[in-house]
Design a protein around this motif. Structure first.
Motif, PDB file in Angstrom:
ATOM      1  N   GLY A 190      -0.528  12.783   2.455  1.00 53.14           N
ATOM      2  CA  GLY A 190      -0.597  12.195   3.982  1.00 53.14           C
ATOM      3  C   GLY A 190       0.334  10.913   4.288  1.00 53.14           C
ATOM      4  N   VAL A 191       1.010  10.454   3.102  1.00 49.77           N
ATOM      5  CA  VAL A 191       1.717   9.470   3.386  1.00 49.77           C
ATOM      6  C   VAL A 191       3.226   9.845   3.452  1.00 49.77           C
ATOM      7  CG1 VAL A 191       2.349   7.273   1.921  1.00 49.77           C
ATOM      8  CG2 VAL A 191       0.197   7.922   1.695  1.00 49.77           C
ATOM      9  N   PRO A 192       3.889   9.108   4.355  1.00 50.92           N
ATOM     10  CA  PRO A 192       5.417   9.384   4.632  1.00 50.92           C
ATOM     11  C   PRO A 192       6.247   9.130   3.692  1.00 50.92           C
ATOM     12  CG  PRO A 192       4.723   7.599   5.924  1.00 50.92           C
ATOM     13  CD  PRO A 192       3.548   8.093   5.599  1.00 50.92           C
ATOM     14  N   ASP A 199       1.100   4.059  -3.100  1.00 46.47           N
ATOM     15  CA  ASP A 199       0.447   5.386  -2.405  1.00 46.47           C
ATOM     16  C   ASP A 199       1.612   6.374  -3.084  1.00 46.47           C
ATOM     17  OD1 ASP A 199      -2.086   4.877  -1.665  1.00 46.47           O
ATOM     18  OD2 ASP A 199      -1.541   4.667   0.715  1.00 46.47           O
ATOM     19  N   ARG A 200       2.820   5.838  -2.556  1.00 47.38           N
ATOM     20  CA  ARG A 200       3.961   6.689  -2.866  1.00 47.38           C
ATOM     21  C   ARG A 200       4.029   6.972  -4.484  1.00 47.38           C
ATOM     22  NH1 ARG A 200       7.904   4.094   1.112  1.00 47.38           N
ATOM     23  NH2 ARG A 200       7.480   5.279   3.276  1.00 47.38           N
ATOM     24  N   ALA A 246       0.697  -1.085   0.171  1.00 53.60           N
ATOM     25  CA  ALA A 246       0.192   0.210   0.104  1.00 53.60           C
ATOM     26  C   ALA A 246       0.954   1.211  -0.041  1.00 53.60           C
ATOM     27  CB  ALA A 246      -0.939  -0.083   1.256  1.00 53.60           C
ATOM     28  N   LEU A 247       2.008   1.330   0.884  1.00 61.38           N
ATOM     29  CA  LEU A 247       2.870   2.348   0.751  1.00 61.38           C
ATOM     30  C   LEU A 247       3.457   2.599  -0.295  1.00 61.38           C
ATOM     31  CD1 LEU A 247       5.131   2.098   4.013  1.00 61.38           C
ATOM     32  CD2 LEU A 247       3.536   4.074   3.498  1.00 61.38           C
ATOM     33  N   HIS A 248       4.056   1.711  -1.086  1.00 60.66           N
ATOM     34  CA  HIS A 248       4.525   1.674  -2.300  1.00 60.66           C
ATOM     35  C   HIS A 248       3.610   2.230  -3.456  1.00 60.66           C
ATOM     36  CE1 HIS A 248       7.297   0.290  -5.525  1.00 60.66           C
ATOM     37  NE2 HIS A 248       6.230  -0.002  -6.210  1.00 60.66           N
ATOM     38  N   MET A 305      12.198   6.264   2.926  1.00 55.87           N
ATOM     39  CA  MET A 305      13.237   6.684   4.076  1.00 55.87           C
ATOM     40  C   MET A 305      14.319   6.511   3.018  1.00 55.87           C
ATOM     41  SD  MET A 305      12.800   4.578   7.218  1.00 55.87           S
ATOM     42  CE  MET A 305      11.185   3.629   7.700  1.00 55.87           C
TER      43      MET A 305
END
Lengths: 162, 93, 129
Positions: free
Chosen positions: C109-111, C102-103, C98-100, C114
């Protein structure tokens, strides 16, 4: 002894699992031990480095703490779902946690703890900087959650693993 | 006496878990995004596994345990493969 | 007269309560899965079913089969162990997927990623030699 049984905990665990799946008898005990010893050799062929425990006596206490926390956070998350997130005032958010823990086995245990307690989800871990990205369901106080991960779990894992 | 209590509790548990499976299925159909559907599928697998365990208790049969174990393993492999697919766009590299 | 009638009352009552607790928590988890907004919130909901939901039903199963067969029947504990060990893997992978995504879409709102994004070979559960 260590040549014959390179992974004593794995071998013992496999014997116990074998006996759980079957009825206890001498034949099954011998067969299970045979399978477990061969599996131990296979494991040492796959992974030359084995996890070393420094203070195994701290494990039961950690298990007790985690079981209690799982129970508590289950109740907390269940209550939040039932009450419609406290009437819509609940805020969830991301949290960066710097970790001192580097041992892969210890990190795996921490991942199980974090995921098994409802309310915290392990998203990402950066091996270079040792920073863990969590998603917290009910993020009221960031310092409180940092304290929970770093002092309640991580400190004890650092004590247990070398 | 104990038969009545247990039959009632196990029947209620079966209905509860079936309802939970329907809700997980709703999330699979509704989405809105692919990761929501995969999460719904994973939940559906776990719920189905628990339903088989409870059914095994209800009918006193140990064979449901094996079925539950197979469902659990299948669910794990399926979810890992789907999540890998969402990250990479391919399953086997 | 079913097999359930032969269970003594002292075992039947805790087993019944544990079964109801486990299935109730699993249902609550899926209610959360339906009602909560946003993927990251929903990621927390199924853990109710995989922690105490599974534990309750597994404990009830151990109690019932052990009293029915007059010997410790512990094979259901394996299901509990299996669920405990595999859930972190699936949820972690789903969270990272999901992070991948969304980025890649630059969702708000997604960090950010890193500095040293972990590759799949560096996931702590997969111990590379």
């Amino acid at each position: 002894m260590s040549r014959l049984v390179p992974h004593p905990f794995l071998t013992l665990g496999l014997v116990l699992i074998w006996l759980m799946l079957t009825r206890f008898s001498l034949g099954h005990l011998l067969l299970g031990m045979l399978v477990a010893v061969i599996a131990g050799w296979a494991m040492s062929a796959l992974q030359p480095e084995r996890p070393r425990l420094r203070r195994g006596s701290a494990i039961p206490r950690l298990l007790g703490i985690v079981a209690w926390d799982i129970l508590r956070s289950n109740a907390a998350v269940a209550w939040l779902i039932l009450t419609g997130s406290r009437g819509g005032t609940r805020r969830s958010g991301f949290l960066h946690v710097p970790l001192r823990l580097r041992h892969p086995s210890a990190l795996a245990v921490l991942a199980i703890i974090v995921t098994a307690t409802p309310g915290t989800a392990w998203l990402e871990y950066d091996q270079e900087s040792g920073v863990l990205l969590l998603h917290v369901f009910d993020l009221v106080d960031k310092a409180q959650w940092l304290d929970l991960i770093q002092n309640r779990y991580e400190a004890r894992l650092l004590e247990i693993f070398e | 006496m104990s038969g009545t209590i247990l039959t009632l509790a196990l029947d209620v548990a079966q209905i509860t878990l079936a309802l939970a499976a329907v809700l997980a299925g709703w999330r699979i159909l509704r989405g809105p995004r692919a990761q929501d559907r995969v999460l719904g599928l994973d939940t559906l697998y776990v719920t189905a596994m628990l339903l088989f365990l409870v059914t095994g208790l209800r009918y006193g049969s140990v064979f449901f345990f094996e079925t539950a174990m197979v469902i659990g393993v299948m669910g794990f492999v399926a979810t890992v493969a789907l999540a890998k697919f969402l990250i990479r766009g391919e399953v086997i590299e | 007269m079913s097999h359930l009638d032969t269970v003594p009352l002292w075992a039947a009552i805790p087993a019944a309560l544990l079964v109801l607790l486990g299935s109730g928590l699993t249902l609550l988890g899926t209610i959360g899965l339906v009602r909560l907004n946003g993927f990251y919130d929903r990621l927390h909901a199924p853990t109710l079913g995989t922690s105490w939901g599974t534990l309750g039903i597994v404990l009830a199963s151990v109690i019932l089969f052990s009293t029915l067969e007059h010997r410790p029947v512990l094979h259901d504990v394996l299901i509990g162990l299996f669920v405990t060990v595999t859930t972190p893997v699936t949820l972690m992978l789903l969270g990272r997927a999901a992070l991948h995504r969304d980025r890649a879409e630059q969702a708000p709102g997604v960090p950010p990623a890193m500095l040293h994004p972990p590759t799949s070979e560096q996931v702590p559960l997969e111990q590379s030699p």
